[in-house]
Design an enzyme around this catalytic site. Structure first.
Site, PDB file in Angstrom:
ATOM      1  CG  PHE C 251      24.743 -25.728  32.645  1.00 38.72           C
ATOM      2  CD1 PHE C 251      23.316 -25.163  32.134  1.00 38.72           C
ATOM      3  CD2 PHE C 251      25.369 -26.115  31.292  1.00 38.72           C
ATOM      4  CE1 PHE C 251      22.739 -25.169  31.006  1.00 38.72           C
ATOM      5  CE2 PHE C 251      24.978 -26.213  30.144  1.00 38.72           C
ATOM      6  CZ  PHE C 251      23.508 -25.746  29.931  1.00 38.72           C
ATOM      7  CB  THR C 647      14.136 -15.672  27.724  1.00 41.43           C
ATOM      8  OG1 THR C 647      13.571 -14.800  28.571  1.00 41.43           O
ATOM      9  CG2 THR C 647      14.511 -15.193  26.083  1.00 41.43           C
ATOM     10  CE  LYS C 714      10.216 -14.665  44.955  1.00 41.45           C
ATOM     11  NZ  LYS C 714       9.215 -15.540  46.174  1.00 41.45           N
ATOM     12  CD  GLU C 718      21.231 -21.436  40.164  1.00 44.04           C
ATOM     13  OE1 GLU C 718      21.734 -22.623  39.964  1.00 44.04           O
ATOM     14  OE2 GLU C 718      21.805 -20.433  39.573  1.00 44.04           O
TER      15      GLU C 718
END
Lengths: 327, 212, 751
Positions: C251, C647, C714, C718
Site C-alpha cells: 500500500f 481482480t 487509466k 488509488e
C-alpha cells in the site's frame, strides 16, 4: 523471550507443587495472554507449568449451581447447551470477546487471569506501576481514552479487559481454587481487585494458587439478558464500555436484576446500586435511565475518557432495553 | 540431543532444577551481593539463558499434516516459528505475532487456533493441520477452490489463515448466514480488504454441504 | 447507457493466475527462502525521540548463546554510499536524506533502529536484542503537530521551483472567497495512518560473493531497489539482484528503501552468512513510513443557486526532521470542479518522527476527505442535493492544466451509483430516516487520480507448443498484475490464458519501475502488447515466406494475426491455419523471442489524463451508543479499459475497505511526553475486520482511454480508496446531523 523451564502436570496437586518449587513460575493453559506478554518481555517467568492435561474441562449442573471447570475453553462454554439455556448472558459475553481462534485456546481460568491491555503496561519503554512498581503511571497524564473511571488510584487507571468476567460478576459466580493451603472459594466480586497502592496485583489469588472451577448459582435470568459491548470496530476489539444486563421480569415489573460494566475499572464493575433502582419498577426506558444515572455516581474521568460519562449510561440503557425485549 | 529433559517426568525436572539452582547460586553469588538489583537481575537472566540452552531443549512428538514428527525444541519456540523456521512449512503466516490478526491460524486436533500464541511444546501428541496439508495431491480442498473462484484474496498473505479459519467456521456451525460468517471470521484480518469475496466463498462451500 | 457498466457477478473473468500458489501456501514471500547457513537478525530501537547515543552495552547480548554479532554505529562496517558526501546519493540535496542505518550516534525519532543482533535462531536473536542496553543523551523533542503547526514551511522543492506541484497555486481572483454569497470555512484533521500490510516487512540478504548481493526484499520495485543498493554499496547494478516474487501487501510502504534493509545487508556482510530480518508489528509503525498527520482548511464560496465561485484549500502535512516528504493533497481541488477562483497552499511540518511515505491514494485521499466533505457541507447549506451540486459544477475540461480530458465519464458514474445505493431514500434533513433505534444516512464522495504511465519493457518467448512466457521486473503487491498481463497477452495473441506465463518480481527481468501510483497496467500493459505484437510480426514474416496459401499473411495486419484454437490465422478471413510446431520445424527453430519497451507518448502534453471514481455509502448510527455500521457501499470507477474484471472489482472492494478504516477507526497516536507511539499493534490500531465490511457493489465504466496508453487503462488502485472516507463521513452527517471533521469517527464523537 527468555529461556525457561517447562513441565507438564496432570493433577491440580502436582501443578501446585511444581509451581511452588520454583521462584517466578507460572501456570500456563491456553497461553493466549501469557505467551503474548512473554514475547514482549512484560512477563518473564523462569518456569512454566503446563496444566492442560489436568481434567478440569467439565461443564455440569451440580445441585443448584452450574460448575464450569477452569480449563473449559471459552468456545466450549459459549457453545454449551446448558450454558446457553441457563446462563445465556455468559454465552453472549464469551462470544463478544476476542476471536473464534482465541476462544478455542483460552480457558475460563485463563480468561480471569488476563492482564490489562493498557498501552503503557504493554510497552517496556514506558512507565507503568503495574509492570514495574514505582516507575509511575503513564496513563494518568497520557493517552487514557480506554481507561478506568471507577476505583482508580494515583498509581494506576488501567481496566480489566475480560468480557466473560463482566457476566460472571453479574451472575454472582464463585471462584474455586486450590493451593498449598488447600481449597478456597472466593466470591467473584472479590476475586479481582482495585489497583490501590499495589497495581502489580491484579487479583486476590495467593501465591501458587490454582483456579480449578467457577460456580454459578441457578438464577432466573434465562431470557431477559443482554451483553452489549461498544468498541471501535464491529468485532475483535476490546471494550470501550460494555454492559452485562440481566432482568427477571414478570408482568412488566422487574422482579430481580443484575448489572455489571466492563471497560470502566480495574475489576469487573458490579452495579448494585443501579440494580436496586431497577427492582420493583416497570421495565421502561425511564426506569433504565434512572438506574444508569445511579450507576455513574462516583465516576472520575481523565483527559481522554470523559465521554464514558455519557457513553456508559447510554450503553446501560440500551443493554437493559435489549434485555427487556430480546431479539 | 542427549541433554533433553522430559517435561512429563518430574524426576528429570528436579534434576534440571537442581543443576540450574546450583549453577546460579555458586557462580553469581558474589556478583549479586555487590550489584544493584537491576544489574543483578540482568546477569541472572543471562546466566539462566546459558544454562537453559545447554540442557533445556525438550523432545516433542506431533503429527503434522499426517506426518509423524519427532522433534527437539526449546520450550520458548512457538508453534508458528517451529513450522516456519524449523520445518519449512511457510504457508502458515506471521502477520503480527501477538494473536491480533489470524494469519497464523492452523488446526490442532481439528480446531482452529493461533499458532503464534501457542508454544510448540504444548502440542505434544497432537495433530496439526496447516494450509500445506489441505489439498490431496493435485486436488484442492473445496475451500481453496472457492477462494480462487470468488477471488477471496489479493496479496495472498492472510489467505492460508483465512482458509483454515473458514473451514473451521463451517465445521463449528458458525456459518449459518452472512452475518454469522462475518462475526466468526473477524479474527482473520485481510488488509487488502477482500472480505466480501471471502464471505461469498464460505457461503458457497457451506451451501454445497460437503463434509469438511 | 447501462451497457457501459457491468456487475462483477455477471462477468466471466480469469481467475488469478497465482491463485493456486496462494491458496496452498506455496507462494514464497521475502522471509520464506531457506538459504543454507541462514541466520536471524533482530533490531534494537531507540527509546528516546531525540538526542544522541552515549554508550551501547552489548556485552550481555554478545555473551548470550547463539549470538553472532551485535552491530551498531560503533562497529558497523562503513556503507560506501553513505560516505560519499553528507547528502544521500540517491536524493536531490534539497530534500534531505533518508535515515542511514548505524551511520552515527544521532537519534532522530523514537523507535529508530540503533542496533541489530544476529544469532543462529530467531529466539536467540530476539533474546539477544532484549539484552542490549543503551544510554542516551536526551534532547528536547518535538512531536506534537498541533503545538508546532506554526513552524510549518514551504517544501524546499517549491522554494526552488515555483512551478512545483506543491508550490502555492492561484487562479482567478485571489480574494473571491471574501465576496462569495454563501460560504463554508472549516478545518479538517487526518491522523497518522499506517499501511500495515499483513506481511511484516522482511528482507533476506545474501552476499553471494564479496561484490555480489542478492536480496529477497519486500519492496514495490525490484529495479529501483537494485539501483539504491548498488549506489549504497558502490557496485555495478548487475551485481545486485532483488527478488520480490510475492509481496504480502504494501500500500505504498515499499516505495522507499528503509534502514532495516541496509541493516540486514550490513549484518550479512559482517557475519558472512545470509541474514533474515523481519520487522515486528510495532516496528511497522516507525520504520517503513505512514500516511502523515495532516491539517487542512477549506474556504468554499458559492452563489445561492449553486455555482462555486471560490475554493481556498490549505494543507499542512507532517514529515521527519531529516527528510522532506510531500504529497499531492491539493491537486484535485485545482481540477475537480469548475470554480473560476482557486487558491491552494501546501506546507510541511518537520517533527522528530520518522519519514512518511505515500499510502494508498496518497495525498489525494487526504485531500478528498476535506474537499468532498466541504462539497457536502456546501450542498447542505444551499439545500441542494449533493450530486446535483456536483453536476452544477462539473467541468468538461481540466481548468488547472487548461487541456481537454483524455476521457471523463464521471456523470455516468453518478447516474448508475445513485440508482444502486437507493439515493431516492435519502432525505436532505439529517436524522429523518430511521431503522428502529438506528439513524440511517446516505453519503457520497468523488475520487480522482492521475492516469500515470511510465517506461516498461517486457521479454516474451513463444515455443513450438505455443506456450508464451513473459518476463518483467515489476512487482505484484496484490492487485493481480500477472493476471492482468496474461489477459492482455491473450487478448493480443489469441493464445489461451492457460498457455501464458508472466514472471515478475525479479530485478534481472526487463525494465520496470515501482508498482505504485496506479500505473502498472498503464505502463507494463502496453509493453506486453508491444512484445506480443513483435512476436506476431516475426510469425507473420515466417509464415508469409512459406508462400502458397500462406502468402496472404504478408499483407495481413499484425492486429489480425491471432491464434485460434491453437493455430495461427488471419482473423476474420478464411486464411490458412498454421500450426506453430510445424512452422518452427520448417524454420529449424525451437522458439522465438523479443524484448520490447513501451513509454509515454506526446498525448501526455495534449490532454489531461485522470481516472475518476464515485463512492456511495449507506451508514447506520445507533442513536444512543453511537455505534456505526456501514451497511452498503457502491463504487463506480471510470478507469478506462478494465482488463481483468474479477481482480479489478476486488481492488475496488479493497479500496472501500481501506476507506472504512480511514473513516472510522485508523489512528496512530503519539504520547508527546515521550514522543512515542501508544497505539502500535492491531489491538490498539484498528483496521477493519470482516464484521466491519458489508457487501460492496462495484461498477465500471468500461470505456478505453487509448490516449492515455494503448491498452486504454487509466489505473485503479488509488481511486478505489479516494473519496470513500468522505462518503462515509457525509453519510454520518446525513444520519445524525453531526459533521465530524477529524478522523476517525468513533462512537464517542457521535453521542
Amino acid at each position: 523471550m527468555i529461556q525457561f523451564q517447562y513441565v507438564r502436570t496432570s493433577t491440580p496437586k502436582a501443578a501446585v507443587d511444581a509451581v511452588s518449587k520454583a521462584q517466578n513460575a507460572r501456570f500456563i493453559a491456553g497461553g493466549t495472554n501469557l505467551v503474548d506478554l512473554m514475547k514482549r518481555d512484560i512477563m518473564k517467568p523462569e518456569k512454566l507449568v503446563d496444566i492442560n492435561n489436568i481434567p478440569l474441562k467439565g461443564i455440569e449442573q451440580q445441585g443448584n449451581k452450574i460448575v464450569i471447570g477452569a480449563l473449559a475453553l471459552n468456545s466450549q462454554v459459549a457453545d454449551n447447551k446448558l450454558v446457553q439455556e441457563k446462563l445465556p448472558l455468559l454465552s453472549q459475553s464469551l462470544n463478544a470477546g476476542a476471536s473464534a481462534q482465541i476462544r478455542n485456546m483460552a480457558t475460563v481460568g485463563g480468561n480471569m487471569m488476563q492482564r490489562t491491555r493498557c498501552n503503557y503496561f504493554y510497552d517496556t519503554a514506558m512507565p507503568c506501576n503495574k509492570r514495574e512498581p514505582g516507575s509511575g503511571c503513564g496513563a494518568l497524564e497520557g493517552f487514557n481514552r480506554m481507561h478506568a473511571i471507577f476505583g482508580t488510584s494515583e498509581k494506576c487507571i488501567a481496566v480489566h479487559p475480560s468480557d466473560m468476567c463482566i457476566a460472571l460478576v453479574a451472575l454472582d459466580a464463585t471462584v474455586v481454587t486450590t493451593g498449598p493451603k488447600g481449597e478456597r472459594r472466593i466470591p467473584f466480586s472479590e476475586f479481582h481487585r482495585l489497583p490501590g497502592d499495589n497495581p502489580e496485583k491484579d487479583n486476590n489469588l495467593m501465591e501458587n494458587e490454582l483456579i480449578t472451577a467457577v460456580e454459578i448459582p441457578d438464577n432466573a435470568f434465562t431470557r431477559n439478558v443482554h451483553y452489549l459491548k461498544i468498541r471501535d470496530r464491529a468485532s475483535y476489539a476490546f471494550a470501550v464500555v460494555s454492559v452485562a444486563a440481566a432482568l427477571h421480569i414478570e408482568n412488566n415489573t422487574i422482579k430481580d436484576a443484575r448489572l455489571a460494566m466492563g471497560g470502566v475499572s480495574h475489576k469487573p464493575w458490579r452495579l448494585t446500586g443501579a440494580e436496586k433502582a431497577l427492582i420493583g419498577k416497570p421495565a421502561s426506558e425511564e426506569t433504565f435511565r434512572n438506574a444508569a444515572n445511579i450507576a455513574m455516581e462516583g465516576a472520575k474521568t481523565f483527559k481522554y475518557n470523559a465521554f464514558k460519562l455519557k457513553l456508559g449510561p447510554n450503553t446501560i440503557v440500551q443493554a437493559l432495553k435489549n434485555a427487556a425485549e430480546p431479539v | 540431543m542427549g541433554d533433553n529433559h522430559n517435561p512429563d517426568q518430574p524426576e528429570n525436572e528436579s534434576f534440571a532444577e537442581s543443576r540450574r539452582n546450583f549453577l546460579k547460586n555458586s557462580s553469581l553469588l558474589t556478583a549479586i551481593a555487590v550489584t544493584p538489583g537491576v544489574v543483578a537481575k540482568a546477569a541472572e537472566n543471562d546466566l539462566g539463558e546459558k544454562i537453559a540452552s545447554a540442557f533445556e531443549k525438550v523432545p516433542l512428538k506431533m503429527e503434522i499434516n499426517g506426518v509423524k514428527q519427532q522433534l527437539s525444541v526449546e520450550p520458548r519456540v512457538t508453534l508458528l516459528d517451529l513450522l516456519r523456521e524449523q520445518l519449512n512449512l511457510t504457508g502458515t503466516k506471521k502477520g503480527c505475532d501477538y494473536g491480533q490478526c489470524g494469519a497464523c491460524t492452523v488446526h490442532v486436533n481439528g480446531q482452529r487456533v493461533l499458532s503464534c500464541l501457542s508454544l510448540a511444546v504444548m502440542h505434544e501428541g497432537q495433530k496439526i493441520t496447516t494450509i500445506e496439508g489441505l489439498a490431496k495431491g493435485d486436488q484442492l480442498h473445496p475451500m481453496q477452490e472457492a477462494f480462487i473462484k470468488h477471488d477471496g484474496f489479493q496479496c495472498g498473505y492472510c489467505t492460508p489463515g483465512q482458509i483454515m479459519s473458514a473451514i473451521a467456521c463451517i465445521r463449528e456451525g458458525h456459518a449459518e448466514n452472512e452475518a454469522d460468517i462475518r462475526e466468526f471470521m473477524s479474527g482473520n484480518i485481510c488488509r487488502c480488504g477482500a472480505y466480501p469475496n471471502i464471505v461469498d466463498a464460505i457461503t458457497e462451500v457451506k451451501n454445497n454441504g460437503q463434509k469438511l | 447507457m447501462n451497457e457501459a457498466f457491468f456487475d462483477k457477478k455477471d462477468y466471466k473473468s480469469l481467475d488469478r493466475v497465482d491463485g493456486r500458489l496462494k491458496v496452498t501456501g506455496a507462494a514464497r514471500y521475502s522471509a520464506e527462502y531457506q538459504l543454507s547457513g541462514l541466520v536471524y537478525a533482530v533490531l534494537v530501537e531507540s527509546k528516546i525521540a531525540k538526542g544522541t547515543i552515549k554508550s551501547i552495552d552489548s556485552k550481555a547480548a554478545e555473551r548470550a548463546p547463539g549470538v553472532l554479532a551485535v552491530i551498531s554505529h560503533v562497529n558497523a562496517i562503513k556503507v560506501p554510499g553513505y560516505q560519499t558526501s553528507n547528502q544521500h546519493p540517491s536524493e536531490p540535496p534539497v530534500n534531505g536524506q533518508p535515515l542511514r542505518a548505524f551511520y552515527d550516534n544521532n537519534v532522530y525519532y523514537n523507535g529508530q533502529p540503533v542496533a541489530v543482533v544476529v544469532a543462529s535462531t530467531l529466539e536467540k536473536a530476539q533474546y539477544g536484542a532484549s539484552l542490549v542496553k543503551i544510554q542516551y543523551e536526551k534532547e528536547q523533542h518535538k512531536t506534537d503537530f498541533d503545538a508546532n503547526m506554526e513552524s510549518a514551511v514551504l517544501p524546499a522543492q517549491a522554494k526552488k521551483n515555483p512551478k512545483s506541484p506543491v508550490a502555492d497555486y492561484s487562479r482567478g481572483d485571489k480574494n473571491a472567497f471574501a465576496n462569495a454569497p454563501v460560504k463554508i470555512d472549516a478545518e479538517y484533521v487526518l491522523p497518522t495512518e499506517v499501511h500495515n500490510p499483513m506481511e511484516l516487512q522482511a528482507i533476506t540478504a545474501h552476499w553471494e560473493a564479496e561484490d555480489k548481493l542478492t536480496v529477497y526484499d519486500k519492496v514495490q520495485g525490484t529495479q529501483p531497489t537494485q539501483k539504491q543498493f548498488a549506489k549504497e554499496w558502490n557496485l555495478p547494478p548487475e551485481n545486485v539482484k532483488v527478488i520480490a516474487t510475492f509481496v504480502g501487501g504494501a500500500f505504498g510502504n515499499g516505495l522507499h528503501n528503509w534502514p532495516h534493509e541496509t541493516a540486514a545487508i550490513i549484518a550479512a556482510k559482517q557475519v558472512k552468512k545470509p541474514v533474515k530480518l523481519v520487522l515486528t508489528r510495532e516496528q511497522m509503525f516507525t520504520m517503513v513510513g505512514y500516511r502523515p498527520y495532516t491539517w487542512q482548511k477549506i474556504q468554499m464560496g458559492a452563489t445561492k443557486d449553486g455555482k462555486l465561485v471560490a475554493i481556498n484549500h490549505e494543507s499542512v502535512g507532517q514529515t521527519s526532521s531529516y527528510e522532506e516528504f510531500t504529497e499531492s493533497t491539493l491537486q484535485q481541488t485545482r481540477m475537480m470542479y469548475a470554480s473560476p477562483n482557486i487558491n491552494t497552499r501546501y506546507r510541511i511540518l518537520k517533527l522528530d518522527v520518522s519519514t512518511p511515505i505515500w499510502m494508498r491514494g496518497p495525498g489525494e485521499a487526504t485531500g478528498a476527505f476535506a474537499l468532498e466533505s466541504a462539497m457536502d457541507e456546501m450542498a447542505f447549506s444551499l439545500n441542494i442535493d449533493p450530486i446535483e451540486f456536483r453536476l452544477m459544477n462539473y467541468t468538461d475540461s481540466d481548468p488547472d492544466k487548461q487541456l481537454p480530458w483524455s476521457t471523463k465519464y464521471l456523470k455516468e458514474c453518478y447516474d448508475a451509483g445513485k440508482e444502486k445505493i437507493g439515493w431516492e431514500k435519502r432525505k436532505m434533513q439529517p436524522g429523518s430516516v430511521r431503522s428502529g433505534e438506528w439513524l440511517v444516512g446516505y453519503g457520497m464522495g468523488t475520487g480522482t487520480f492521475g492516469a500515470n504511465r511510465g517506461v516498461a519493457a517486457v521479454r516474451a518467448e513463444l515455443d513450438a507448443e505455443g506456450n508464451l512466457l513473459m518476463q518483467c521486473a515489476i512487482t505484484d503487491i496484490g492487485p493481480g498484475t500477472g493476471t492482468a498481463m496474461v489477459q492482455i497477452a491473450s487478448n493480443t495473441t489469441g493464445i489461451a490464458t492457460d498457455k501464458i506465463t508472466f514472471q515478475l518480481g525479479n530485478s534481472q527481468f526487463p525494465k520496470a519501475g515501482n508498482q505504485g501510483g496506479s500505473s502498472t497496467v498503464n505502463s507494463v500493459g502496453p509493453a506486453v502488447q508491444a512484445a506480443c505484437n513483435a512476436l506476431k510480426e516475426q510469425l507473420k514474416t515466417m509464415i508469409a515466406s512459406n508462400g502458397g496459401s500462406q502468402a496472404a499473411f504478408a499483407s495481413a495486419k499484425t492486429d489480425d494475426i491471432l491464434f485460434v484454437n491453437g493455430q495461427i490465422q488471419i482473423a476474420g478471413s478464411d486464411s490458412a491455419k498454421v500450426d506453430i510446431g510445424t512452422l518452427f520445424k520448417q524454420n529449424n527453430i525451437r522458439k522465438i523471442e523479443t524484448t520490447q519497451e513501451s513509454k509515454p507518448d506526446e498525448n501526455r502534453n495534449k490532454y489531461s489524463m485522470y481516472a475518476f471514481s464515485m463512492h456511495f455509502a449507506e451508514v447506520h448510527v445507533h442513536s444512543l451508543t453511537g455505534q456505526i455500521r456501514v451497511k452498503k457501499v457502491v463504487c463506480c470507477a471510470d478507469a478506462g479499459t478494465i482488463i481483468s474484471p474479477k481482480t479489478a472489482a476486488n481492488q475496488m472492494i479493497g479500496g472501500a475497505t481501506g476507506g472504512i478504516g480511514m473513516a472510522l477507526m485508523e489512528s496512530a497516536i503519539i504520547d508527546h511526553r515521550f514522543g512515542r507511539y501508544v497505539t502500535k499493534d492491531f489491538a490498539e490500531y484498528h483496521v477493519p475486520v470482516h464484521a466491519d465490511v458489508p457487501h460492496v457493489e462495484v461498477f465500471f465504466v468500461n470505456k478505453p482511454d487509448t490516449l492515455a496508453d494503448p491498452v486504454g487503462s487509466k489505473g485503479l488502485g488509488e481511486i478505489a480508496i479516494i473519496g470513500v472516507a468522505p462518503a462515509i463521513a457525509n453519510a454520518i452527517f446525513n444520519a445524525t446531523g453531526k459533521r465530524i471533521r477529524e478522523l476517525p469517527i468513533t462512537p464517542d464523537k457521535l453521542i
